[in-house]
Design a protein around this motif. Structure first.
Motif, PDB file in Angstrom:
ATOM      1  N   PRO A 111       0.821  -1.222   0.000  1.00  0.00           N
ATOM      2  CA  PRO A 111       0.000   0.000   0.000  1.00  0.00           C
ATOM      3  C   PRO A 111       0.847   1.262   0.000  1.00  0.00           C
ATOM      4  O   PRO A 111       1.785   1.400   0.790  1.00  0.00           O
ATOM      5  N   GLY A 112       0.567   2.159  -0.932  1.00  0.00           N
ATOM      6  CA  GLY A 112       1.292   3.420  -1.025  1.00  0.00           C
ATOM      7  C   GLY A 112       2.548   3.369  -1.870  1.00  0.00           C
ATOM      8  O   GLY A 112       3.135   4.410  -2.177  1.00  0.00           O
ATOM      9  N   GLN A 113       2.973   2.165  -2.260  1.00  0.00           N
ATOM     10  CA  GLN A 113       4.199   2.051  -3.048  1.00  0.00           C
ATOM     11  C   GLN A 113       3.989   2.580  -4.457  1.00  0.00           C
ATOM     12  O   GLN A 113       2.971   2.324  -5.089  1.00  0.00           O
ATOM     13  N   LYS A 114       4.971   3.324  -4.945  1.00  0.00           N
ATOM     14  CA  LYS A 114       4.927   3.835  -6.312  1.00  0.00           C
ATOM     15  C   LYS A 114       5.907   3.067  -7.189  1.00  0.00           C
ATOM     16  O   LYS A 114       6.864   2.460  -6.702  1.00  0.00           O
ATOM     17  N   LEU A 115       5.672   3.113  -8.482  1.00  0.00           N
ATOM     18  CA  LEU A 115       6.514   2.428  -9.452  1.00  0.00           C
ATOM     19  C   LEU A 115       7.312   3.456 -10.239  1.00  0.00           C
ATOM     20  O   LEU A 115       7.027   4.649 -10.202  1.00  0.00           O
ATOM     21  N   SER A 116       8.301   2.989 -10.972  1.00  0.00           N
ATOM     22  CA  SER A 116       9.111   3.899 -11.781  1.00  0.00           C
ATOM     23  C   SER A 116       9.499   3.207 -13.079  1.00  0.00           C
ATOM     24  O   SER A 116       9.454   1.983 -13.187  1.00  0.00           O
ATOM     25  N   GLY A 117       9.880   4.006 -14.072  1.00  0.00           N
ATOM     26  CA  GLY A 117      10.340   3.469 -15.343  1.00  0.00           C
ATOM     27  C   GLY A 117       9.212   3.233 -16.321  1.00  0.00           C
ATOM     28  O   GLY A 117       8.050   3.066 -15.954  1.00  0.00           O
ATOM     29  N   PHE A 118       9.584   3.203 -17.599  1.00  0.00           N
ATOM     30  CA  PHE A 118       8.616   2.966 -18.664  1.00  0.00           C
ATOM     31  C   PHE A 118       8.258   1.491 -18.712  1.00  0.00           C
ATOM     32  O   PHE A 118       9.128   0.629 -18.603  1.00  0.00           O
ATOM     33  N   CYS A 119       6.987   1.200 -18.875  1.00  0.00           N
ATOM     34  CA  CYS A 119       6.541  -0.191 -18.894  1.00  0.00           C
ATOM     35  C   CYS A 119       5.221  -0.277 -19.621  1.00  0.00           C
ATOM     36  O   CYS A 119       4.311   0.518 -19.370  1.00  0.00           O
ATOM     37  N   GLY A 120       5.081  -1.228 -20.547  1.00  0.00           N
ATOM     38  CA  GLY A 120       3.808  -1.420 -21.217  1.00  0.00           C
ATOM     39  C   GLY A 120       3.913  -1.285 -22.723  1.00  0.00           C
ATOM     40  O   GLY A 120       4.995  -1.402 -23.304  1.00  0.00           O
ATOM     41  N   THR A 121       2.785  -1.021 -23.366  1.00  0.00           N
ATOM     42  CA  THR A 121       2.686  -0.892 -24.819  1.00  0.00           C
ATOM     43  C   THR A 121       2.362   0.553 -25.155  1.00  0.00           C
ATOM     44  O   THR A 121       1.404   1.121 -24.616  1.00  0.00           O
ATOM     45  N   LEU A 122       3.143   1.155 -26.042  1.00  0.00           N
ATOM     46  CA  LEU A 122       3.135   2.602 -26.256  1.00  0.00           C
ATOM     47  C   LEU A 122       1.738   3.195 -26.393  1.00  0.00           C
ATOM     48  O   LEU A 122       1.409   4.176 -25.714  1.00  0.00           O
ATOM     49  N   ASN A 123       0.899   2.653 -27.271  1.00  0.00           N
ATOM     50  CA  ASN A 123      -0.409   3.265 -27.520  1.00  0.00           C
ATOM     51  C   ASN A 123      -1.301   3.308 -26.289  1.00  0.00           C
ATOM     52  O   ASN A 123      -2.263   4.083 -26.242  1.00  0.00           O
ATOM     53  N   TYR A 124      -1.004   2.482 -25.295  1.00  0.00           N
ATOM     54  CA  TYR A 124      -1.827   2.403 -24.087  1.00  0.00           C
ATOM     55  C   TYR A 124      -1.177   3.088 -22.882  1.00  0.00           C
ATOM     56  O   TYR A 124      -1.742   3.062 -21.791  1.00  0.00           O
ATOM     57  N   CYS A 125       0.000   3.670 -23.061  1.00  0.00           N
ATOM     58  CA  CYS A 125       0.773   4.187 -21.934  1.00  0.00           C
ATOM     59  C   CYS A 125       0.282   5.547 -21.460  1.00  0.00           C
ATOM     60  O   CYS A 125      -0.004   6.445 -22.255  1.00  0.00           O
ATOM     61  N   ALA A 126       0.236   5.714 -20.143  1.00  0.00           N
ATOM     62  CA  ALA A 126      -0.182   6.975 -19.520  1.00  0.00           C
ATOM     63  C   ALA A 126       0.940   7.999 -19.595  1.00  0.00           C
ATOM     64  O   ALA A 126       2.127   7.646 -19.667  1.00  0.00           O
ATOM     65  N   PRO A 127       0.613   9.300 -19.548  1.00  0.00           N
ATOM     66  CA  PRO A 127       1.634  10.355 -19.663  1.00  0.00           C
ATOM     67  C   PRO A 127       2.739  10.248 -18.627  1.00  0.00           C
ATOM     68  O   PRO A 127       3.913  10.505 -18.935  1.00  0.00           O
ATOM     69  N   GLU A 128       2.392   9.861 -17.397  1.00  0.00           N
ATOM     70  CA  GLU A 128       3.399   9.846 -16.327  1.00  0.00           C
ATOM     71  C   GLU A 128       4.486   8.799 -16.553  1.00  0.00           C
ATOM     72  O   GLU A 128       5.569   8.879 -15.958  1.00  0.00           O
ATOM     73  N   LEU A 129       4.248   7.840 -17.435  1.00  0.00           N
ATOM     74  CA  LEU A 129       5.260   6.829 -17.719  1.00  0.00           C
ATOM     75  C   LEU A 129       6.466   7.411 -18.454  1.00  0.00           C
ATOM     76  O   LEU A 129       7.531   6.794 -18.484  1.00  0.00           O
ATOM     77  N   PHE A 130       6.296   8.579 -19.054  1.00  0.00           N
ATOM     78  CA  PHE A 130       7.389   9.198 -19.805  1.00  0.00           C
ATOM     79  C   PHE A 130       8.173  10.201 -18.965  1.00  0.00           C
ATOM     80  O   PHE A 130       9.118  10.824 -19.451  1.00  0.00           O
ATOM     81  N   GLY A 131       7.797  10.365 -17.707  1.00  0.00           N
ATOM     82  CA  GLY A 131       8.499  11.290 -16.824  1.00  0.00           C
ATOM     83  C   GLY A 131       9.545  10.582 -15.979  1.00  0.00           C
ATOM     84  O   GLY A 131       9.749   9.373 -16.087  1.00  0.00           O
ATOM     85  N   LYS A 132      10.200  11.338 -15.126  1.00  0.00           N
ATOM     86  CA  LYS A 132      11.268  10.797 -14.280  1.00  0.00           C
ATOM     87  C   LYS A 132      10.786  10.459 -12.873  1.00  0.00           C
ATOM     88  O   LYS A 132      11.493   9.798 -12.121  1.00  0.00           O
ATOM     89  N   GLU A 133       9.607  10.929 -12.503  1.00  0.00           N
ATOM     90  CA  GLU A 133       9.120  10.715 -11.151  1.00  0.00           C
ATOM     91  C   GLU A 133       8.386   9.379 -11.020  1.00  0.00           C
ATOM     92  O   GLU A 133       7.842   8.857 -11.991  1.00  0.00           O
TER      93      GLU A 133
END
Length: 292
Positions: free
Chosen positions: A164-186
């Protein structure tokens, strides 16, 4: 077969004697999925064949996550066979293929069918999130249809179990379905990235195309980062409203799973949902036995 039993392991000799490999159903970066025939019970299963050398930790994670899941709209893991070089995951076979090809064949889904399938998928994702599992690759390719036309979420190869509360980092998934925050550093909340992917999936189901699509990956990313898309006018008001509330740049303004469940599109769909197929009803009985 009995329900509620844990996926078990056996030797490679037993595995090869009991299963006849047939056609290839799909191919991924580090695995392929084949249709197989379980000889003792005259049943078909799907076998995911993974190469251990570079991906041992991902395979272990996928097995542990799938063993913990038991939901009628999630593909069930029956059986695991591990050798030094290869891991075989024997899973429920969904005979009607994946949602991607189903939508492309039809051009788009009838809205009543889109509502029904999306609501089933939503229940599967809610179940995962309640268990602190982030799928991380929700897409039409990873939604299978069983012989009754019910949706089955599959492929937990890059999924993550969080606290609970843990955040993830790094790009992951398939480009067309990826959320904007996946392209950031946070670091980001994995649940909100799954919700964005659900918005892309719903758009695809009712239009037959992706909201973000261009000739180059750079241009697709630009469209995602600005949420530059347009819902066609033929889409019903409640579906349009839900899409717009899922594909929001700020992840904290997107609807939560609970809010999506209370949205008119989903509430109205719940009343007309047919019963899902009995869980594991098509599984080979021999696979229910517990093992080491």
């Amino acid at each position: 077969m009995e329900q509620g039993r844990e996926a078990h392991c056996s030797t490679e000799e037993t595995f090869t004697a009991e299963y006849k490999m047939m056609m290839t159903l799909g191919q991924g970066q580090f695995s392929e999925v084949k249709l197989a025939f379980h000889i003792p019970t005259v049943s078909c299963v799907a076998v995911k064949i993974c190469r251990n050398q570079k991906y041992a930790s991902l395979i272990k994670s996928e097995i542990n996550i799938m063993k913990s899941l038991a939901h009628p709209n999630i593909i069930k893991l029956f059986h695991v066979v591990q050798t030094r070089e290869t891991t075989y995951l024997v899973m429920e076979h969904a005979s009607e293929g994946d949602l991607l090809h189903h939508v492309l064949e039809l051009g788009s889904l009838e809205e009543s069918e889109a509502r029904r399938l999306f609501t089933q998928i939503l229940h599967a994702v809610q179940y995962c999130h309640d268990k602190f599992i982030i799928h991380r690759d929700i897409k039409a390719d990873n939604i299978l249809l069983d012989h009754r036309g019910n949706a089955k979420l599959c492929d937990f190869g890059i999924s993550a179990k969080v606290i609970p509360g843990q955040k993830l980092s790094g790009f992951c998934g398939t480009l067309n379905y990826c959320a904007p925050e996946l392209f950031g550093k946070e670091a980001y909340d994995g649940r909100t990235t799954d919700i964005w992917s659900l918005g892309v999936l719903l758009f695809f189901m009712v239009t037959g195309r992706f909201p973000f699509k261009a000739y180059s990956a750079v241009r697709v990313i630009q469209q995602i980062l600005t949420a530059n898309f347009r819902v066609p006018p033929h889409v019903s008001v409640d579906i349009r409203d839900l899409i717009l509330k899922l594909l929001i740049i700020n992840p904290y303004r997107r609807l939560t799973i609970g809010q999506i469940m209370r949205h008119p599109m989903v509430r109205n769909s719940e009343a007309c949902l047919p019963p899902t197929s009995p869980h594991l009803s098509q599984a080979p009985r021999a696979l229910a036995l517990s093992g080491p």
